[in-house]
Structures are given as structure tokens and as C-alpha cells.
Design an enzyme around this catalytic site. Structure first.
Site, mmCIF file in Angstrom:
data_model
loop_
_atom_site.group_PDB
_atom_site.id
_atom_site.type_symbol
_atom_site.label_atom_id
_atom_site.label_comp_id
_atom_site.label_asym_id
_atom_site.label_seq_id
_atom_site.Cartn_x
_atom_site.Cartn_y
_atom_site.Cartn_z
ATOM 1 N N PHE A 149 0.813 -1.225 0.000
ATOM 2 C CA PHE A 149 0.000 0.000 0.000
ATOM 3 C C PHE A 149 0.841 1.268 0.000
ATOM 4 C CE2 PHE A 149 0.903 -0.056 4.558
ATOM 5 C CZ PHE A 149 1.017 1.293 4.844
ATOM 6 N N GLU A 176 -4.983 -3.616 -1.912
ATOM 7 C CA GLU A 176 -6.434 -3.367 -1.872
ATOM 8 C C GLU A 176 -6.756 -2.102 -1.086
ATOM 9 O OE1 GLU A 176 -4.597 -5.619 -0.452
ATOM 10 O OE2 GLU A 176 -5.568 -6.676 1.215
ATOM 11 N N CYS A 281 9.408 1.747 3.355
ATOM 12 C CA CYS A 281 10.305 0.629 3.677
ATOM 13 C C CYS A 281 11.728 1.126 3.881
ATOM 14 C CB CYS A 281 10.281 -0.412 2.574
ATOM 15 S SG CYS A 281 10.991 0.209 1.064
ATOM 16 N N GLU A 382 8.976 -4.253 13.049
ATOM 17 C CA GLU A 382 8.779 -3.164 12.095
ATOM 18 C C GLU A 382 7.458 -2.488 12.448
ATOM 19 O OE1 GLU A 382 7.808 -4.174 7.991
ATOM 20 O OE2 GLU A 382 8.806 -2.355 7.310
HETATM 21 P P1 NAD Z 1 1.567 -6.647 2.966
HETATM 22 O O1 NAD Z 1 2.619 -7.694 3.003
HETATM 23 O O2 NAD Z 1 0.470 -6.701 3.961
HETATM 24 O O3 NAD Z 1 0.846 -6.653 1.526
HETATM 25 C C1 NAD Z 1 1.576 -6.664 0.327
HETATM 26 C C2 NAD Z 1 0.741 -7.340 -0.751
HETATM 27 O O4 NAD Z 1 0.513 -8.692 -0.372
HETATM 28 C C3 NAD Z 1 -0.623 -6.699 -0.960
HETATM 29 O O5 NAD Z 1 -0.912 -6.674 -2.342
HETATM 30 C C4 NAD Z 1 -1.559 -7.631 -0.209
HETATM 31 O O6 NAD Z 1 -2.857 -7.687 -0.779
HETATM 32 C C5 NAD Z 1 -0.879 -8.975 -0.324
HETATM 33 N N1 NAD Z 1 -1.124 -9.839 0.851
HETATM 34 C C6 NAD Z 1 -1.319 -9.437 2.127
HETATM 35 N N2 NAD Z 1 -1.503 -10.502 2.935
HETATM 36 C C7 NAD Z 1 -1.411 -11.604 2.150
HETATM 37 C C8 NAD Z 1 -1.500 -13.006 2.408
HETATM 38 N N3 NAD Z 1 -1.724 -13.480 3.624
HETATM 39 N N4 NAD Z 1 -1.345 -13.841 1.377
HETATM 40 C C9 NAD Z 1 -1.119 -13.374 0.134
HETATM 41 N N5 NAD Z 1 -1.030 -12.068 -0.171
HETATM 42 C C10 NAD Z 1 -1.167 -11.182 0.826
HETATM 43 O O7 NAD Z 1 2.319 -5.239 3.008
HETATM 44 P P2 NAD Z 1 1.676 -3.786 3.148
HETATM 45 O O8 NAD Z 1 1.150 -3.598 4.528
HETATM 46 O O9 NAD Z 1 0.791 -3.500 1.997
HETATM 47 O O10 NAD Z 1 2.990 -2.886 2.952
HETATM 48 C C11 NAD Z 1 3.870 -2.578 3.981
HETATM 49 C C12 NAD Z 1 5.029 -3.550 4.033
HETATM 50 O O11 NAD Z 1 5.703 -3.564 2.777
HETATM 51 C C13 NAD Z 1 6.082 -3.162 5.063
HETATM 52 O O12 NAD Z 1 6.517 -4.327 5.707
HETATM 53 C C14 NAD Z 1 7.191 -2.555 4.224
HETATM 54 O O13 NAD Z 1 8.475 -2.602 4.797
HETATM 55 C C15 NAD Z 1 7.112 -3.395 3.001
HETATM 56 N N6 NAD Z 1 7.719 -2.738 1.866
HETATM 57 C C16 NAD Z 1 8.935 -3.188 1.450
HETATM 58 C C17 NAD Z 1 9.572 -2.563 0.400
HETATM 59 C C18 NAD Z 1 10.905 -3.039 -0.068
HETATM 60 O O14 NAD Z 1 11.328 -2.584 -1.115
HETATM 61 N N7 NAD Z 1 11.578 -3.929 0.614
HETATM 62 C C19 NAD Z 1 8.953 -1.481 -0.246
HETATM 63 C C20 NAD Z 1 7.702 -1.061 0.198
HETATM 64 C C21 NAD Z 1 7.090 -1.701 1.253
#
Ligand code: NAD
Length: 497
Positions: A149, A176, A281, A382
């Protein structure tokens, strides 16, 4: 109420959505839309569209692919304020920050415009008598991107411009929580002349992701999100024969040495900790002060926090916006409560934000903890919110050990005026992206972005040359034109002559 639909084969595709999610304006707390949640059948329809578009796009000339990317770049430039507004309306980040993310995404599109240079192979003449050898890099096929997101415009742009430039077709499953930016970009790609089906968007949650992970026609998956999901995506995707790069979470440390320019370090720490309400991130979430640095730095941090303007992202005077959802706000507040309960010193308490006119928004003002130890929850996890913790180290070696003991290794920064020490640090620190007097060292589009350890599952980072490598696979041709001199059966292993 508007519904954000899937984008399949070049059009907004309402399907009989069995489930949907709420989309909020985080500044007001109001629901502003519904996003359709894809069923496995919806995902199959998007993958089928991408598979149908693949043969023609894979064989499209480099000139054609490049022209589409240039046209997309122009449209993006023209519409970037509009796209940034969409990001602010669903994510909450302030307008200037949203524009910043669009600009950084735009740079990846500009990088992908150079695909004719990037996808070149090599050629060796006369590797044996009258035999030539050359290498090619070809698209892998239908590829998927699953994104978080916190950068609804930029993170997908780390992926699809390069994937498409390389001749792949793409299915994006954006977050989403802020899904509209993806559809906006899909329309711009179409206006740029991208054939229908080359870029598709399916919205949804785990149901959609799980279908992508096992779909037989998906060749590769790029994921960016939290570490537990990244690990799951990597393990499931690779178990189903896919190439996977899965970028995970972070706990980025910023070391401040006693010789650093403290005013500079304070400015940098505030921007990196509280920009985008800490939902980056590459945010700095741990400040490791060395020697007596804390005593000089902390008053500077506190005066800057007091002056920060927190408010709706749409208000041009706001410097920090709300968190993305009520659930996320509650989670972050819970971490602040835990820090207090575990004995950390809460110097700045943002839990009572009082934003006039935005009382129902998902706001938390900046929080600052001192005297944090590695055993505390606020250090270990985190938080992904506007919470900065200070850990005091006696020496550089102690500070470095903290970085190395942490399971994450996305970004790290050192603030010092000692060039020799900075060079030693960049050499020995075991982290993917390093800033020297730069707090958020996000690599340019023509370098690659990615961490180590629990911040990355897979071998390749995103964008830059590694992105091109990820979205292509190699072939080597060994060729000789028929020559009567080389007639005759030879059962020996081919040798060079
Ligand atoms: P998230 O892991 O909750 O979601 C990421 C994606 O995975 C979304 O599209 C979501 O719909 C999907 N998803 C969520 N739960 C799932 C499940 N159980 N099974 C399958 N798919 C699932 O992450 P978020 O809250 O949207 O974003 C924040 C996180 O992303 C933080 O941990 C941040 O550090 C990380 N992030 C990392 C980078 C990087 O480059 N390393 C960059 C941006 C964000």
C-alpha cells in the site's frame, strides 16, 4: 459509491464480485469507494488476456516497444499531479510526497525507454573455425506483480515498465487499500498505444494472490510487501516453478557518530523517520547514537518535532499526513503503548493528535523514544508508523553490531564527517542499500533496489540491470554455415579448433 474494478484486456471489467473491500480517505476516515476482490476465475481471466497478448507483444520490434514507453512517459509527465492526487486521496501521504513517488516511478519508465541498449546480447566471431557464438535475452512470458500500500504508484513502476519493455505481458495485483493508481496507469498505458492485454490489473487479497502463485501460465512473480508474506510468496511461487523476487520489510538504522554535523543529522532523521508518516520501507526507524551524540541530537529532534505540521495530505501546508487505515493506526498506537509498558522513555507522545477539522482521520503525531534496548518490542518489530526509537551505543563497533544482529537488512545510514570511517562502514556493513550522510538511500532507476537477509527473498533486486535480468532469460546460439570441409561423422565432444 464508486467501485474500483479490475482492468482486463484493455478495459475496466466489472465481474460479479462476491467480495469487496472498503477504500478510505485516511484524512477524514470516510469510505470513498469499494474495491472488487478477484475470485480465482477473475485472476484466470486476467492471465488469459495476458497470455493471449504475449505472442504479438513478445515479437513486437524494439522500436515499437520503445515508442510505447516514450509515449507513456509523456502521458505520465502530463498527468503526474493528477496521479499524485489519487495517491494522496487513498494513501493519505501529503501531496508533495505523493508527487515525489510519482517522479521516482517516472524515472524507472525513463530507464525502460532505453531497452534497446539494455536487452543487447553479445557476439563472438570465430569461437572455433568458422563458428560464431552469440547470446540473446528473451522475455520470460506472463509475469505478475504484487505490491504494497505504501507506494501505490512507484512500486508497481519498479516492475511493469521494465517487464513490458522486455516483451513480457503483465498482471498487477496492487494493494487493496489504495487501488486506484493502478487503474489510472492502466488507462495511460492504453493511451500510449500499449496493445490490450499486455497490462492487466486484478484487485483483491490473498485469494487473488494465491491463484497467481500457482497459475501454470505465470512465469515470474515480483513481490514487495511485509517479510512474512514475502517469504510465503517466495516459497509458494518457487515451489510452483516460477522465478520469484520478493522484497520484504525493514528496520532501518541510522548511525550518528559524535563528529557528525548534528543539525544536518537532525534534519535528516526527522525527514526519514516521519516523512509519509513512517510508512516507507526505507524509513529510518532506529537512531543509533554513538558516544555523546544523543545528548546533543535529541534536543534538536524535539524542537523539530514540535514544529512539524501534521494534517490532511490535501492541505499544502501539511508536512505529515495520516496513517493508511484505522486498523493500521491502532496497530502503531499499540506499539507505542508497548514501548511505554516495557520501560522505554517516551519523549514525544503523538497519541493525542488533535487535528482541527480532521478528528476522524487516522492521525498519530510523531512519537520519539529514548533509552530503547534491543530486547524491547519497539526495537524488534517493524512498526511502519511515525515512531522513532533512539538506542545509545558507546562505540562504532557496538552500533555496527546492532545493525548486524537485526534480522532485516534493507537500508542503513551513517552520519559522520570521518570519510575513512564512512568508507570502512560501507565496506563492512551487511545491508543492501547504504547512505553516507544520506538518510533514505533509495537507488536511482539505473541501479537496482533491494535489501539482504529478511528484506529480500530471491536473487535479484528490482529495476536497473537486475530488473532487466529478472524479466528475461538467456539463450546462447552457436552457429556455423554449412561448409563441405566439415563433412564427416565425429563422435567426439565438440572442441575448438
Ligand atoms: P503486505 O505484506 O500486507 O501486503 C503486500 C501485498 O501482499 C498486498 O498486495 C496484499 O494484498 C498482499 N497480501 C497481504 N496478505 C497476504 C496473504 N496473507 N497472502 C497473500 N497475499 C497477501 O504489506 P503492506 O502492509 O501493503 O505494505 C507494507 C510492508 O511492505 C512493510 O513491511 C514494508 O516494509 C514493506 N515494503 C517493502 C519494500 C521493499 O522494497 N523492501 C517497499 C515497500 C514496502
Amino acid at each position: 459509491m464508486r467501485t474500483i474494478e479490475h482492468w482486463i484486456a484493455g478495459k475496466s471489467t466489472p465481474r460479479a464480485a462476491e467480495r469487496s473491500g472498503d477504500v478510505y480517505n485516511p484524512a477524514t476516515g470516510e469510505i470513498t469507494g469499494k474495491v472488487a476482490f478477484a475470485t480465482p476465475a477473475d485472476v484466470d481471466a486476467a492471465v488469459a488476456a495476458a497470455a493471449a497478448a504475449l505472442p504479438a507483444w513478445r515479437d513486437a520490434s524494439l522500436a515499437k516497444r520503445t515508442r510505447v514507453l516514450f509515449a507513456f512517459r509523456e502521458l505520465l509527465e502530463r498527468h503526474k499531479v493528477e496521479l499524485a492526487r489519487i495517491v494522496t486521496s487513498e494513501h493519505g501521504k501529503v501531496a508533495s510526497d505523493a508527487l515525489g513517488e510519482v517522479n521516482r516511478g517516472l524515472e524507472v519508465v525513463e530507464f525502460a525507454c532505453g531497452i534497446a541498449q539494455l536487452q543487447k546480447g553479445e557476439y563472438s566471431e570465430n569461437v572455433s573455425s568458422d563458428v560464431d557464438s552469440y547470446s540473446l535475452r528473451q522475455p520470460v512470458g506472463v509475469v505478475a506483480g504484487i505490491t504494497p500500500f505504501n507506494f501505490p504508484a512507484m512500486v508497481p513502476m519498479w516492475m511493469y515498465p521494465i517487464a513490458i519493455a522486455c516483451g513480457n505481458t503483465f498482471v498487477l495485483k496492487p494493494s487493496e487499500r489504495d487501488p486506484s493508481a493502478a487503474n489510472f496507469c492502466a488507462e495511460l498505458l492504453q493511451q500510449a498505444g500499449l496493445p490490450d492485454g499486455v497490462f492487466n490489473v486484478v484487485h483483491g487479497d490473498k485469494v487473488a494472490v494465491d491463484r497467481l502463485l500457482v497459475h501454470p501460465d505465470i512465469a515470474a512473480i515480483s513481490f514487495v510487501g511485509s517479510t512474512p508474506i514475502a517469504k510465503y510468496i517466495y516459497e509458494t511461487g518457487t515451489a510452483h516453478g516460477k522465478r520469484v523476487q520478493a522484497l520484504g520489510g525493514a528496520k532501518n538504522h541510522m548511525l550518528v557518530l559524535p563528529d557528525a554535523d548534528m543539525e544536518l543529522a537532525a534534519d535528516a532523521a526527522i525527514g526519514a523517520a516521519y516523512g509519509s508518516a513512517g510508512e516507507r520501507c526505507m524509513a529510518i526507524s532506529v537512531l543509533v547514537t554513538v558516544g555523546d551524540a544523543a545528548d546533543r541530537l535529541i534536543p534538536m529532534l524535539r524542537s523539530r518535532i514540535a514544529a512539524l505540521k501534521v494534517g490532511p495530505g490535501q492541505d499544502p501546508s501539511s508536512e505529515m499526513g495520516p496513517l493508511v487505515t484505522r486498523a493500521h493506526l491502532d496497530k502503531v498506537r499499540g506499539y507505542v503503548d508497548a514501548g511505554v509498558a516495557e520501560g522505554a522513555l517516551l519523549l514525544e507522545d503523538g497519541r493525542d493528535p488533535r487535528i482541527p477539522g480532521a478528528e476522524k482521520g487516522f492521525f498519530l503525531r510523531p512519537c520519539l523514544f529514548d533509552r530503547v534496548t534491543p530486547a524491547m518490542t519497539v526495537y524488534k518489530e517493524e512498526i511502519f508508523g511515525p515512531v522513532l526509537v533512539v538506542v545509545r551505543a558507546k562505540t562504532y563497533d557496538e552500533a555496527l553490531a546492532l545493525v548486524h544482529d537485526n534480522p532485516y537488512a534493507n537500508g542503513v545510514a551513517i552520519f559522520t564527517n570521518d570519510g575513512g570511517l564512512a568508507r570502512k562502514f560501507q565496506h563492512e556493513v551487511r545491508v543492501g542499500m547504504i547512505g553516507v550522510n544520506v538518510p533514505i538511500p533509495v537507488p536511482m532507476a539505473y541501479y537496482s533496489f533491494g535489501g539482504w537477509k529478511a528484506s529480500l527473498f530471491g536473487d535479484t533486486h528490482v529495476h536497473g540491470r537486475e530488473g532487466v535480468h529478472f524479466y528475461t532469460r538467456g539463450k546462447v546460439v552457436t552457429a556455423r554455415w554449412p561448409d563441405p570441409r566439415f563433412r564427416g561423422v565425429d563422435l567426439g565432444f565438440p572442441q575448438n579448433r
